[in-house]
Design an enzyme around this catalytic site. Structure first.
Site, PDB file in Angstrom:
ATOM      1  N   ASP A  51       0.825  -1.138   0.048  1.00 45.16           N
ATOM      2  CA  ASP A  51       0.001   0.056   0.020  1.00 45.16           C
ATOM      3  C   ASP A  51       0.988   1.274   0.067  1.00 45.16           C
ATOM      4  O   ASP A  51       1.339   1.679   0.936  1.00 45.16           O
ATOM      5  CB  ASP A  51      -0.942  -0.017   1.124  1.00 45.16           C
ATOM      6  CG  ASP A  51      -1.732   1.232   1.417  1.00 45.16           C
ATOM      7  OD1 ASP A  51      -1.852   1.887   0.229  1.00 45.16           O
ATOM      8  OD2 ASP A  51      -2.429   1.543   2.535  1.00 45.16           O
ATOM      9  N   GLU A 130      30.670  10.767   5.222  1.00 44.86           N
ATOM     10  CA  GLU A 130      31.439  10.593   6.464  1.00 44.86           C
ATOM     11  C   GLU A 130      30.187  10.943   7.611  1.00 44.86           C
ATOM     12  O   GLU A 130      30.192  12.198   7.736  1.00 44.86           O
ATOM     13  CB  GLU A 130      32.485  11.317   6.869  1.00 44.86           C
ATOM     14  CG  GLU A 130      33.640  11.153   5.658  1.00 44.86           C
ATOM     15  CD  GLU A 130      35.141  11.974   6.071  1.00 44.86           C
ATOM     16  OE1 GLU A 130      34.774  13.149   6.777  1.00 44.86           O
ATOM     17  OE2 GLU A 130      35.866  11.702   5.658  1.00 44.86           O
ATOM     18  N   GLU A 132      28.363  11.368  11.000  1.00 45.68           N
ATOM     19  CA  GLU A 132      28.716  11.354  12.597  1.00 45.68           C
ATOM     20  C   GLU A 132      27.311  11.194  13.226  1.00 45.68           C
ATOM     21  O   GLU A 132      26.268  11.574  12.620  1.00 45.68           O
ATOM     22  CB  GLU A 132      29.070  13.019  12.681  1.00 45.68           C
ATOM     23  CG  GLU A 132      30.519  13.094  12.103  1.00 45.68           C
ATOM     24  CD  GLU A 132      31.016  14.671  12.422  1.00 45.68           C
ATOM     25  OE1 GLU A 132      31.968  14.933  11.917  1.00 45.68           O
ATOM     26  OE2 GLU A 132      30.246  15.458  12.526  1.00 45.68           O
ATOM     27  N   GLU A 212      34.040  11.460  18.116  1.00 42.13           N
ATOM     28  CA  GLU A 212      34.169  13.107  17.356  1.00 42.13           C
ATOM     29  C   GLU A 212      34.176  14.009  18.294  1.00 42.13           C
ATOM     30  O   GLU A 212      34.320  13.893  19.723  1.00 42.13           O
ATOM     31  CB  GLU A 212      32.868  12.992  16.571  1.00 42.13           C
ATOM     32  CG  GLU A 212      33.163  13.035  15.139  1.00 42.13           C
ATOM     33  CD  GLU A 212      34.234  13.940  14.406  1.00 42.13           C
ATOM     34  OE1 GLU A 212      34.389  14.878  15.063  1.00 42.13           O
ATOM     35  OE2 GLU A 212      34.798  13.688  13.407  1.00 42.13           O
ATOM     36  N   GLU A 220      32.213   8.993  14.918  1.00 37.82           N
ATOM     37  CA  GLU A 220      32.234   8.820  13.308  1.00 37.82           C
ATOM     38  C   GLU A 220      32.784   7.436  12.964  1.00 37.82           C
ATOM     39  O   GLU A 220      33.787   7.024  13.520  1.00 37.82           O
ATOM     40  CB  GLU A 220      32.960   9.899  12.866  1.00 37.82           C
ATOM     41  CG  GLU A 220      33.264   9.921  11.503  1.00 37.82           C
ATOM     42  CD  GLU A 220      33.839  11.058  10.671  1.00 37.82           C
ATOM     43  OE1 GLU A 220      34.848  10.872   9.886  1.00 37.82           O
ATOM     44  OE2 GLU A 220      33.745  12.084  11.429  1.00 37.82           O
ATOM     45  N   HIS A 269      30.416  15.091   5.806  1.00 37.83           N
ATOM     46  CA  HIS A 269      31.144  15.607   4.908  1.00 37.83           C
ATOM     47  C   HIS A 269      30.992  14.547   3.731  1.00 37.83           C
ATOM     48  O   HIS A 269      31.305  13.251   3.993  1.00 37.83           O
ATOM     49  CB  HIS A 269      32.316  15.736   5.348  1.00 37.83           C
ATOM     50  CG  HIS A 269      32.782  16.732   6.674  1.00 37.83           C
ATOM     51  ND1 HIS A 269      33.288  16.537   7.569  1.00 37.83           N
ATOM     52  CD2 HIS A 269      31.500  17.592   7.162  1.00 37.83           C
ATOM     53  CE1 HIS A 269      33.320  17.318   8.380  1.00 37.83           C
ATOM     54  NE2 HIS A 269      32.197  17.809   8.329  1.00 37.83           N
ATOM     55  N   ARG A 339      39.205  23.555   6.464  1.00 37.88           N
ATOM     56  CA  ARG A 339      37.981  22.929   7.041  1.00 37.88           C
ATOM     57  C   ARG A 339      36.849  24.107   7.378  1.00 37.88           C
ATOM     58  O   ARG A 339      35.816  23.478   7.755  1.00 37.88           O
ATOM     59  CB  ARG A 339      38.294  22.144   8.112  1.00 37.88           C
ATOM     60  CG  ARG A 339      39.278  20.884   8.033  1.00 37.88           C
ATOM     61  CD  ARG A 339      39.514  19.924   9.157  1.00 37.88           C
ATOM     62  NE  ARG A 339      40.428  18.829   8.812  1.00 37.88           N
ATOM     63  CZ  ARG A 339      40.296  17.995   8.505  1.00 37.88           C
ATOM     64  NH1 ARG A 339      38.892  17.377   8.498  1.00 37.88           N
ATOM     65  NH2 ARG A 339      41.167  16.948   7.906  1.00 37.88           N
ATOM     66  N   GLU A 358      35.558  17.522  -0.930  1.00 34.82           N
ATOM     67  CA  GLU A 358      34.796  16.980   0.040  1.00 34.82           C
ATOM     68  C   GLU A 358      33.928  18.411   0.267  1.00 34.82           C
ATOM     69  O   GLU A 358      34.227  19.478   0.376  1.00 34.82           O
ATOM     70  CB  GLU A 358      35.664  17.152   1.136  1.00 34.82           C
ATOM     71  CG  GLU A 358      34.917  16.884   2.413  1.00 34.82           C
ATOM     72  CD  GLU A 358      35.837  16.609   3.519  1.00 34.82           C
ATOM     73  OE1 GLU A 358      35.389  16.532   5.071  1.00 34.82           O
ATOM     74  OE2 GLU A 358      36.989  17.579   3.725  1.00 34.82           O
ATOM     75  N   ARG A 360      31.183  19.909   2.586  1.00 29.51           N
ATOM     76  CA  ARG A 360      31.176  19.733   4.095  1.00 29.51           C
ATOM     77  C   ARG A 360      29.697  20.044   4.734  1.00 29.51           C
ATOM     78  O   ARG A 360      29.267  19.777   5.931  1.00 29.51           O
ATOM     79  CB  ARG A 360      32.280  20.643   4.855  1.00 29.51           C
ATOM     80  CG  ARG A 360      33.792  20.091   4.382  1.00 29.51           C
ATOM     81  CD  ARG A 360      34.869  20.890   4.936  1.00 29.51           C
ATOM     82  NE  ARG A 360      34.917  20.968   6.373  1.00 29.51           N
ATOM     83  CZ  ARG A 360      35.163  19.958   7.229  1.00 29.51           C
ATOM     84  NH1 ARG A 360      35.691  18.994   6.806  1.00 29.51           N
ATOM     85  NH2 ARG A 360      35.256  20.232   8.519  1.00 29.51           N
TER      86      ARG A 360
END
Length: 469
Positions: A51, A130, A132, A212, A220, A269, A339, A358, A360
């Site tokens: 359904d 990645e 967390e 972390e 992580e 990330h 970062r 990457e 983030r």
């Protein structure tokens, strides 16, 4: 794996039950179970009815019949039920035509890969999220017309340094000091290691695990990158394993981006790269060893980041994480190693095969299929239109003077702003019929309702600020 091989696996493992799982629109696994006798080779072609009107954001009640087609390549032995059970992922299709359902997230991800191939730019998109998460010992919450509260607790939480624990042995991780102390400060080594072993048992490739930054059991576990659709499958299985291993130990795991005030939230990330005929396309001689293709890809990501946020940061709580000062980049810039930039170019390895970008801002409440498909479509739009990402920003963005910071675009400040951005900027998602208008409109409608659910309720801190006004 073929249907015959799945049936052979069931026989060799003495499987008694089959658990059919599929991803709903918002990104949660749904399931039903049946005896092994019901799993015949013909079922893989005929499908299993269900359904669709009972699944969030899917069919209306007058057109609710749908089919699930089992994907034999996803078959594993489920590590959690007491009875030996085969787990298998399915795709939603139309009962009459067997056409894939437009709102099935796995279908959107497959169409994104098909579009990638149709462009001739590349044939493979690799993704490496990645994710967390927090593991708590207790969670209570509730809201009524005249009350509202939440209460989290963790034996590792810094707020418990003075609690009677008969005895209290200390070892509480201070705010922002959870990256990466050894035991006994890190109290969840064995728990995360058990999660890794279960993941390996289920065929996931784990690269590493660690505590972390935040107090109270933030963790992580990183999976090895995979092709986009397979990575979506991996992330669904990953979250299932994390939550169920935590429950085995009478703990609770959450991927909520910002459960704690005053400490880091949980992000996702996402590393990504394009390949063609077995060769990486992101390595070159431009900034940070990138190719023109990679820089244009970054240009597309940055251009469409505010619209993508509705998929990569899809909850009201997501925007409590996206604030300056907590390793959650809100400013849309790119940089090598920095970062504080939304797009980072990792420099761990000189190998062209390791060259990637990457992104983030995303967080783990995202539906992985939709979020990764959106990122790919944004990057491809950048390549197709040769979008210049501008100059890199190799400074700590959080320490820029106001006059410089004004020049750097930023992520939305709320889910409502993200929906506004998606309404204005979604043509790049519609290419190749990857995200249909129906999908975008339904997503925005559901997310605006979520925003309203929070907007209409008094917040406890409002009483602190305004009760005596």
């Amino acid at each position: 794996m073929t249907p015959k091989e799945v049936l052979a696996l069931c026989k060799s493992k003495n499987v008694q039950l089959v658990d059919v799982k599929f991803c709903d629109f918002l990104g949660t696994w749904q399931h039903f179970c049946m005896p092994i006798a019901e799993l015949e080779e013909e079922v893989f072609e005929a499908g299993l009815g269900f359904d669709g009107s009972s699944i969030r954001g899917w069919k209306s009640i007058e057109a609710s019949d749908m089919l699930l087609l089992l994907d034999p390549n996803t078959a594993i032995i489920d590590p959690f039920p007491q009875v030996t059970t085969l787990s298998i992922v399915a795709d939603a299709v139309d009962t009459m035509t067997h056409e894939p359902y437009s709102r099935d997230p796995r279908n959107v991800a497959r169409k994104a890969v098909a579009y990638l191939k149709s462009t001739g730019i590349a044939d493979t998109a690799y993704m490496g999220p990645e994710a967390e998460f927090f593991v708590f010992d207790d969670i209570r919450f509730g809201q009524t017309a005249n009350s509202g509260f939440y209460y989290l607790d963790s034996n590792e939480g810094v707020w418990n340094t003075g609690r009677e624990e008969f005895p209290n042995l200390g070892n509480k991780i201070r705010h922002k000091e959870g990256y990466f102390p050894v035991a006994p400060q890190d109290t969840q080594v064995d728990l995360r290691n058990e999660m890794i072993m279960v993941m390996k048992q289920c065929g996931l490739r784990v690269e590493r695990e660690h505590h972390e930054v935040a107090t109270a059991g933030q963790a992580e576990i990183d999976l090895r990158f995979n092709e986009l659709v397979a990575m979506g499958d991996d992330m669904m299985l990953y979250k299932y394993i994390v939550k169920n291993v935590a429950k085995r130990h009478n703990k609770t795991a959450t991927f909520m981006p910002k459960p704690l005030f005053g400490d880091n939230g949980s992000g996702m990330h996402t590393h990504q790269s394009l390949w063609k005929k077995g060769k990486p396309l992101f390595a070159g001689k431009e900034y940070a060893g990138l190719s023109d293709v990679a820089l244009y890809y970054i240009g597309g990501i940055l251009k469409h980041a505010r619209a993508m946020a509705a998929f990569t940061n899809p909850t009201v709580n997501s925007y409590k994480r996206l604030t300056p000062g907590f390793e959650a980049p809100v400013n849309l810039a790119y940089s090598s190693r920095n970062r504080s930039a939304a797009v980072r170019i990792p420099t761990y390895s000189p190998s062209p095969k390791a060259k990637r970008i990457e992104y983030r801002p995303p967080d783990p409440t995202a539906n992985p299929y939709l979020a990764m498909a959106a990122m790919l479509m944004a990057g491809l739009d950048g390549i197709e239109n040769r979008i210049d990402p501008g100059e890199p920003l190799d400074k700590n963005i959080y320490e820029l003077p106001p006059e410089e910071l004004k020049k750097v675009p930023s992520m939305p400040g709320s889910l409502s702003e993200a929906c506004d951005a998606l309404e204005k900027d979604h043509a790049f998602l519609l290419k190749g019929d990857v995200f249909t208008k129906d999908v975008v409109e339904q997503w925005i409608e559901m997310k605006r309702k979520e925003q309203d659910q929070v907007r209409l309720r008094p917040h406890p801190w409002e009483f602190h600020m305004y009760y005596d006004a």
